[in-house]
Design an enzyme around this catalytic site. Structure first.
Site, short mmCIF file in Angstrom:
data_model
loop_
_atom_site.label_atom_id
_atom_site.label_comp_id
_atom_site.label_asym_id
_atom_site.label_seq_id
_atom_site.Cartn_x
_atom_site.Cartn_y
_atom_site.Cartn_z
N LYS A 53 132.28 -40.65 -39.29
CA LYS A 53 132.52 -40.88 -37.85
C LYS A 53 132.14 -42.27 -37.34
CE LYS A 53 134.51 -38.06 -36.96
NZ LYS A 53 135.82 -37.81 -37.64
N HIS A 115 132.48 -42.05 -48.19
CA HIS A 115 131.35 -41.79 -47.28
C HIS A 115 130.05 -41.69 -48.07
CE1 HIS A 115 133.64 -41.31 -43.67
NE2 HIS A 115 134.16 -40.14 -43.95
N SER A 145 130.23 -37.50 -32.22
CA SER A 145 131.55 -37.50 -32.85
C SER A 145 131.59 -36.50 -34.01
CB SER A 145 131.86 -38.93 -33.34
OG SER A 145 133.13 -38.97 -33.93
N TYR A 201 130.43 -50.71 -35.42
CA TYR A 201 131.46 -50.14 -34.54
C TYR A 201 131.39 -50.78 -33.16
CZ TYR A 201 133.90 -46.41 -31.89
OH TYR A 201 134.74 -45.69 -31.07
N MET A 240 146.42 -46.08 -31.72
CA MET A 240 146.12 -45.31 -32.93
C MET A 240 146.16 -43.81 -32.63
SD MET A 240 143.37 -47.45 -35.20
CE MET A 240 142.91 -46.00 -36.12
N ARG A 263 139.16 -38.96 -30.64
CA ARG A 263 138.66 -38.15 -29.53
C ARG A 263 138.47 -39.01 -28.29
NH1 ARG A 263 133.67 -36.67 -27.75
NH2 ARG A 263 132.93 -38.38 -29.04
S1 PPS Z 1 135.93 -39.89 -40.53
O1 PPS Z 1 136.38 -38.48 -40.41
O2 PPS Z 1 134.50 -39.96 -40.89
O3 PPS Z 1 136.75 -40.68 -41.42
O4 PPS Z 1 136.07 -40.46 -39.05
P1 PPS Z 1 136.04 -41.99 -38.65
O5 PPS Z 1 137.40 -42.54 -38.73
O6 PPS Z 1 134.96 -42.69 -39.40
O7 PPS Z 1 135.56 -41.95 -37.14
C1 PPS Z 1 136.28 -41.34 -36.12
C2 PPS Z 1 135.73 -41.92 -34.83
O8 PPS Z 1 136.20 -43.27 -34.69
C3 PPS Z 1 136.92 -43.35 -33.46
N1 PPS Z 1 138.03 -44.32 -33.56
C4 PPS Z 1 138.17 -45.38 -32.76
N2 PPS Z 1 137.41 -45.85 -31.75
C5 PPS Z 1 137.86 -46.95 -31.09
N3 PPS Z 1 139.01 -47.58 -31.37
C6 PPS Z 1 139.81 -47.14 -32.37
N4 PPS Z 1 140.94 -47.75 -32.65
C7 PPS Z 1 139.39 -45.99 -33.12
N5 PPS Z 1 139.91 -45.30 -34.15
C8 PPS Z 1 139.06 -44.29 -34.41
C9 PPS Z 1 137.44 -41.93 -33.26
O9 PPS Z 1 137.91 -41.74 -31.95
C10 PPS Z 1 136.20 -41.14 -33.61
O10 PPS Z 1 135.16 -41.29 -32.63
P2 PPS Z 1 134.97 -40.32 -31.36
O11 PPS Z 1 133.69 -40.79 -30.72
O12 PPS Z 1 134.87 -38.94 -31.89
O13 PPS Z 1 136.14 -40.53 -30.46
#
Ligand code: PPS
Length: 306
Positions: A53, A115, A145, A201, A240, A263
């Site tokens: 996440k 991971h 998340s 991040y 995205m 999310r």
């Molecule tokens: S996983 O399942 O571990 O591979 O998930 P991961 O991709 O690492 O993390 C998902 C969270 O990253 C947010 N996300 C983003 N945030 C901002 N901008 C962009 N472009 C973006 N892409 C993915 C995603 O919304 C998840 O965070 P949360 O807080 O749940 O929204």
């Protein structure tokens, strides 16, 4: 193209946590252990490593676009990100294993996601001196998340109530173990392994262009301003979220009626989940565990400054 459609999407698919070499894991990430450990990395492979996440998909899309976005736009519009960037240790029934997908990649470099905590990384990545991009996200937004992800992903352990989930996060009883050990373990590795780019991040949120420049210089690419601008546009959260090849909506073990994979994509969303007591308790515990003053996270940001 990989078929991620499973016929069954119910809670019987959920896996149990168990201790694996001192780290909490589920069988979906340990069943293929020998093949993962014997995986043959190539010198130009790029490993994308994160605690779950942290924004893995985000940085995966960025690196994929940087390397291949100019040569083949079809790649981005027709191949899902989990096929373009295989998840090395994934071993879920009825779908190809991460090692198989990685072995089938025809791209150069190959972009590979993990991971794993640093001590689980297959030795060939170190032997081949591969580039590694580690992306870290602050603990409070990570746990929020992760909670919503475990609610909607039927392959994850049952999350239970928020308060008990938070407690288990603090104890490291999550898939891939302790967030604290993960971010610290990789941070420490950075001191001795020069081909590790450790990024945050929150920095990506603050200035995607700046972080993109750093990535370019790390992977040795000089992209035009125009190309970089187009990448920044394509990887904006809303873009995205609406992109089927990036938003994981084609994975049927994820129930989007419960929560979306993309999310909120914010810094500071934890404030809508943590009670005042939970926050105080979390902060005290955090101070005890995070003793390296050189590793600092931001849990809030001045949005007006962005
Ligand atoms: S996983 O399942 O571990 O591979 O998930 P991961 O991709 O690492 O993390 C998902 C969270 O990253 C947010 N996300 C983003 N945030 C901002 N901008 C962009 N472009 C973006 N892409 C993915 C995603 O919304 C998840 O965070 P949360 O807080 O749940 O929204």
């Amino acid at each position: 193209m990989q078929d991620f459609f499973l016929s069954k999407m119910d809670s019987s698919f959920r896996a149990e946590l168990f201790d694996f070499h001192g780290v909490s894991m589920t069988r979906y990430f340990t069943d293929n252990w020998d093949n993962v450990q014997n995986f043959q990395a190539r010198p130009d492979d790029i490993l994308i490593a994160t605690y779950p996440k942290a924004g893995t998909t985000w940085v995966s899309c960025i690196l994929d676009l940087l390397h291949f976005g100019q040569t083949s736009s079809e790649r981005q519009t027709s191949i899902s990100i989990y096929d373009r960037v295989p998840f090395l240790e994934m071993s879920v029934p009825s779908v190809p294993k991460g090692t198989e997908l990685a072995d089938k990649l025809v791209t150069s470099p190959r972009l590979i996601k993990t991971h794993f905590p640093v001590q689980f990384v297959p030795k060939s990545f170190w032997e081949q001196n591969c580039r590694i991009v580690y992306l870290a996200r602050n603990a409070k937004d990570s746990v929020v998340s992760y909670f919503h992800f475990d609610r909607m992903n039927m392959a994850e352990p049952e999350p239970g109530e928020w308060s008990s989930f938070l407690q288990r996060f603090m104890q490291g009883k999550m898939v891939f173990g302790s967030w604290y050990d993960h971010v610290n373990g990789w941070w420490k590795k950075k001191q001795t392994y020069s081909k590790l780019h450790y990024m945050f991040y929150e920095d990506l949120i603050e200035d995607t262009g700046r972080e993109l420049d750093k990535l370019c210089s790390f992977v040795g690419l000089s992209s035009s301003d125009e190309h970089k601008k187009s990448i920044i546009g394509m990887v904006q959260f809303d873009n995205m979220k609406n992109n089927k090849m990036a938003n994981h909506s084609t994975i049927s073990i994820m129930d989007f009626k419960i929560s979306h994979f993309m999310r909120k994509g914010k810094v500071g969303d934890w404030k809508t989940h943590f009670t005042v007591n939970q926050n105080e308790h979390f902060d005290e515990d955090y101070k005890r565990k995070m003793t390296d003053p050189t590793l600092e996270f931001r849990t809030e940001m001045d949005i007006s400054a962005i």
